[in-house]
Design an enzyme around this catalytic site. Structure first.
Site, PDB file in Angstrom:
ATOM      1  N   SER A  91     107.690  50.144  94.654  1.00 31.57           N
ATOM      2  CA  SER A  91     108.297  49.685  95.776  1.00 31.57           C
ATOM      3  C   SER A  91     107.870  48.297  95.909  1.00 31.57           C
ATOM      4  O   SER A  91     107.126  47.851  94.951  1.00 31.57           O
ATOM      5  CB  SER A  91     107.700  50.245  96.970  1.00 31.57           C
ATOM      6  OG  SER A  91     108.066  49.392  98.082  1.00 31.57           O
ATOM      7  N   TYR A 135     100.803  53.932 102.381  1.00 30.56           N
ATOM      8  CA  TYR A 135     102.079  53.812 101.784  1.00 30.56           C
ATOM      9  C   TYR A 135     102.164  52.781 100.562  1.00 30.56           C
ATOM     10  O   TYR A 135     102.515  52.825  99.481  1.00 30.56           O
ATOM     11  CB  TYR A 135     103.211  53.653 102.740  1.00 30.56           C
ATOM     12  CG  TYR A 135     104.510  53.508 102.126  1.00 30.56           C
ATOM     13  CD1 TYR A 135     105.202  54.455 101.500  1.00 30.56           C
ATOM     14  CD2 TYR A 135     104.956  52.113 101.954  1.00 30.56           C
ATOM     15  CE1 TYR A 135     106.540  54.086 101.020  1.00 30.56           C
ATOM     16  CE2 TYR A 135     106.221  51.855 101.225  1.00 30.56           C
ATOM     17  CZ  TYR A 135     107.016  53.078 100.513  1.00 30.56           C
ATOM     18  OH  TYR A 135     108.329  52.725  99.975  1.00 30.56           O
TER      19      TYR A 135
END
Length: 259
Positions: free
Chosen positions: A136, A149
């Site tokens: 990401s 995350y």
């Protein structure tokens, strides 16, 4: 016929990547926790592309699920592995659910790493194979209010780049895909007031992100960041202090939660 294994294949980027593989006539092994959606995808792709598809309903947060998947596959050689499954969680670490966070770490880190290791041996022995790991844009800086995350995606980028280097000359490549905010079901799993639910600026199309990552994987790139603005955002932390980068992310997350 070559075989591809895709996790998190029932929706979002996993579905779009499975679609691209089906178009290229791969036999597909699709893994997801959502049995109903997975069955729909299997039927759709089999009908549209006339390819063989195996659907495995698995909870990727469970211990040793990677070995369970490989036991289901048997002797089928995996030519392409796409580790796409994942989810997010919004909130301060002192208040968020450890049950949810430990499940996230198992999916993003343990299961992905183990499945990569199990598939990699056969790829190296055959002298060919491609792996796409879902990282990401979050991987490039710490992420207050989504700390686990961001950290897990940073791990995935670092891990992927490291083994990509180790595998040079083997015929096997590893690519980390690092998208920014993307319109997928991911937003629904974070929280009802998470920043991911509210960010509209720079929101990418899942189909375009998947195609970008798919092409990067075929070219054997070690990492891929879709979008010029995302590439710019990824390098900003190199030119400011880590504390400043962390504070900026915190302010953006908090602001988006309030809006």
């Amino acid at each position: 016929m070559k075989t591809a294994l895709v996790t998190g294949a029932a929706s979002g980027l996993g579905y779009e990547l499975a679609l691209l593989l089906a178009k290229d006539s791969y036999k597909l092994i699709l893994v997801d926790i959502d049995s109903s959606k997975l069955t729909e995808v299997k039927t759709e792709l089999e009908t549209q592309f006339n390819v063989e598809i195996v659907a495995l309903t698995k909870d990727l947060s469970l211990p040793n699920v990677s070995q369970d998947i490989m036991d289901n596959i048997g002797d089928t050689p995996i030519d392409v592995l796409i580790n796409n499954a994942g989810f997010g969680l919004f909130g301060t670490f002192s208040e968020t659910s450890w049950e949810r966070e430990s499940a996230m770490l198992n999916v993003h880190v343990i299961t992905t790493t183990h499945l990569t290791k199990l598939v990699l041996e056969g790829m190296v022995n055959r002298g060919s194979g491609k792996i796409l790991n879902m990282s990401s844009l979050a991987a490039f800086q710490p992420g207050p209010l989504m700390s686990i995350y961001y950290a897990s995606k940073s791990y995935m980028l670092s891990f992927s780049e490291a083994i990509a280097n180790e595998l040079k000359g083997t015929g096997v490549t590893v690519t980390a895909l690092c998208p920014g905010p993307t319109k997928t079901a991911f937003q629904e799993t974070v929280s009802e007031d998470a920043s991911e639910n509210k960010i509209q600026f720079n929101m990418a199309c899942a189909k375009e992100v998947a195609l970008y990552g798919y092409k990067a994987m075929l070219k054997g790139k070690s990492y891929a960041i879709p979008g010029k603005f995302n590439k710019f955002l990824a390098v900003i932390p190199r030119f400011i202090t880590r504390n400043a980068a962390t504070c900026i992310v915190r302010k953006l997350q908090a602001k988006n939660r309030e809006d």
